[in-house]
Design an enzyme around this catalytic site. Structure first.
Site, short mmCIF file in Angstrom:
data_model
loop_
_atom_site.label_atom_id
_atom_site.label_comp_id
_atom_site.label_asym_id
_atom_site.label_seq_id
_atom_site.Cartn_x
_atom_site.Cartn_y
_atom_site.Cartn_z
N TRP A 102 0.84 -1.21 0.00
CA TRP A 102 0.00 0.00 0.00
C TRP A 102 0.87 1.25 0.00
O TRP A 102 0.60 2.20 -0.74
CB TRP A 102 -0.96 -0.01 1.18
CG TRP A 102 -1.94 -1.14 1.13
CD1 TRP A 102 -2.05 -2.17 2.01
CD2 TRP A 102 -2.94 -1.38 0.13
NE1 TRP A 102 -3.05 -3.03 1.63
CE2 TRP A 102 -3.61 -2.57 0.47
CE3 TRP A 102 -3.32 -0.70 -1.04
CZ2 TRP A 102 -4.66 -3.10 -0.30
CZ3 TRP A 102 -4.36 -1.23 -1.80
CH2 TRP A 102 -5.01 -2.41 -1.43
N ASP A 174 -1.48 6.76 6.06
CA ASP A 174 -2.53 5.80 5.73
C ASP A 174 -2.76 4.96 6.98
O ASP A 174 -1.87 4.22 7.41
CB ASP A 174 -2.04 4.93 4.56
CG ASP A 174 -3.08 3.90 4.11
OD1 ASP A 174 -4.10 3.73 4.81
OD2 ASP A 174 -2.86 3.27 3.06
N LYS A 198 -11.94 -1.75 7.08
CA LYS A 198 -11.08 -2.58 7.92
C LYS A 198 -11.53 -2.46 9.38
O LYS A 198 -11.90 -3.43 10.00
CB LYS A 198 -9.61 -2.17 7.82
CG LYS A 198 -8.97 -2.05 6.42
CD LYS A 198 -9.17 -3.16 5.52
CE LYS A 198 -8.61 -3.18 4.11
NZ LYS A 198 -7.55 -2.34 3.67
C1 LIG Z 1 -7.08 -1.93 2.31
C2 LIG Z 1 -6.04 -0.89 2.32
C3 LIG Z 1 -5.97 0.09 1.32
C4 LIG Z 1 -6.91 0.14 0.15
O1 LIG Z 1 -8.16 0.51 0.56
P1 LIG Z 1 -9.38 0.73 -0.45
O2 LIG Z 1 -10.38 1.39 0.42
O3 LIG Z 1 -9.77 -0.60 -0.96
O4 LIG Z 1 -8.91 1.62 -1.55
C5 LIG Z 1 -5.00 1.07 1.43
N1 LIG Z 1 -4.13 1.08 2.45
C6 LIG Z 1 -4.17 0.14 3.42
C7 LIG Z 1 -3.19 0.21 4.54
C8 LIG Z 1 -5.12 -0.87 3.38
O5 LIG Z 1 -5.15 -1.80 4.35
#
Ligand SMILES: *Cc1c(COP(=O)(O)O)cnc(C)c1O
Length: 362
Positions: A102, A174, A198
């Site tokens: 990511w 993030d 998540k």
């Molecule tokens: C799942 C995830 C993403 C992507 O998320 P989306 O909402 O599907 O775009 C980005 N960064 C991290 C750390 C993730 O766990």
């Protein structure tokens, strides 16, 4: 009720009381005579829902007044583009720590907009650790530094007291897979973003927590919808927001408040994770793949020492109601995602199964 223990990395487990409230309020929300899905986002009932969600989140995370909370769409993935579009502005420079897929995606996207630079990476050991950096590693002219706080696939994290020292630079994070799992000081960040699916609610909404002074830097040719200012000025109602997802997030925030907030869930999470890591560390059958001091509280990747057994482990666990334990395709093996809503009973059931599987396959 035959619910499985869902160890999925996302979309993932939600708290049962939240789902029960959603069921109860499905046909007739608070006497309004309709479901939240059917409401106008401009109605008084919905206004209360979105304002309530924001105010709960502000309380839970102690978000200072000079930060805006936005409920956007496009997933965390769209933030990979929106962040450089809006914030790589003064010197068109941004510095990145590459701690997994990511983080790397965020970096690759930023490269399209300016001078994105990798300051450190843990790719050399398949992202099993968090690289150490010092202030002098970062460019003083960087518009921001980007990190992925919890690395969902590899099971590592920057601890709240282990954030990189970047001096006066702006830190962008993030937090998709660990927001609300333990206490981070929001004021240390310029911007925090997280997809809901998540640790907050259903897919469809992405929370962005952004410091005021960063809003309004986008250039005139920025697509309207990708300018943070448009969404900030309209209180996340520039167009129809992800109404139902925001509602469920609000229920999750309330659930957390009732539990005692982040300090309470942090203690629960640490106990849950410790239990599982302790079992793995003390067994001669399984191996945890992330470096001990950098381990995530949310995603626990592990393998059988005899890797031929991984597939059988996943298949047999599935039958026992311990589901979605397959590791990400880029790492293999197993991954137990044990987000806020995973009850300790799920950890206990997993450990029992691991013991039994080990005994039978020694
Ligand atoms: C799942 C995830 C993403 C992507 O998320 P989306 O909402 O599907 O775009 C980005 N960064 C991290 C750390 C993730 O766990």
């Amino acid at each position: 009720m035959d619910r499985i223990f869902n160890f999925s990395a996302g979309p993932s487990v939600l708290p049962v009381p939240v789902l029960q409230t959603a069921v109860k309020e499905m046909l007739n929300y608070h006497g309004y005579g309709l479901s939240v899905m059917e409401m106008s986002h401009r109605s008084k009932a919905y206004e209360e829902i979105i304002e309530g969600a924001e105010s709960s989140l502000r309380k839970l995370m102690h978000i200072p007044n000079n930060y805006k909370v936005l409920f956007l769409q496009g997933g965390a993935t769209l933030q990979f583009s929106m962040i450089p579009l809006n914030l790589m502005k003064k010197n068109q420079q941004a510095d990145f720590l590459i701690t997994g897929n990511w983080a790397n995606k965020a970096y690759l996207e930023a490269k399209k907009f300016g001078d994105a630079q990798i300051i450190a990476s843990s790719k050399d050991q398949n992202f099993s650790y968090i690289p150490k950096t010092q202030k002098s590693d970062f460019r003083e002219t960087a518009d921001y530094v980007h990190i992925c706080v919890n690395n969902t696939i590899y099971g590592t994290r920057f601890k709240p007291n282990g954030l990189p020292d970047i001096g006066n630079l702006d830190l962008i994070a993030d937090m998709s897979s660990n927001i609300l799992s333990e206490e981070y000081d929001v004021s240390k960040f310029a911007l925090i973003y997280a997809g809901a699916q998540k640790n907050m609610g259903p897919a469809g909404v992405t929370v962005v927590i952004i410091r005021d002074d960063l809003i309004g830097q986008a250039s005139i040719d920025t697509p309207t919808y990708l300018d943070y200012k448009i969404h900030a000025d309209a209180d996340s109602m520039y167009n129809t927001p992800a109404c139902y997802s925001i509602y469920v997030c609000g229920l999750v925030f309330k659930w957390l408040e009732n539990l005692g907030g982040i300090p309470a869930i942090e203690e629960i999470n640490k106990n849950k994770a410790q239990k599982l890591y302790d079992y793995i560390d003390n067994s001669d059958f399984y191996i945890g793949t992330a470096k001990t001091e950098d381990r995530s509280l949310m995603n626990v990747p592990f393998i059988c020492k005899n890797s031929d057994l991984n597939a059988a482990f996943i298949a047999e666990a599935e039958k026992k109601g311990l589901q979605n334990l397959k590791g990400h395709r880029s790492i293999g093996g197993m991954r137990a995602s044990i987000y806020n809503a995973m009850p300790v009973e799920g950890i206990d059931a997993l450990i029992l199964f691991m013991q039994d599987f080990a005994k039978r396959n020694h």
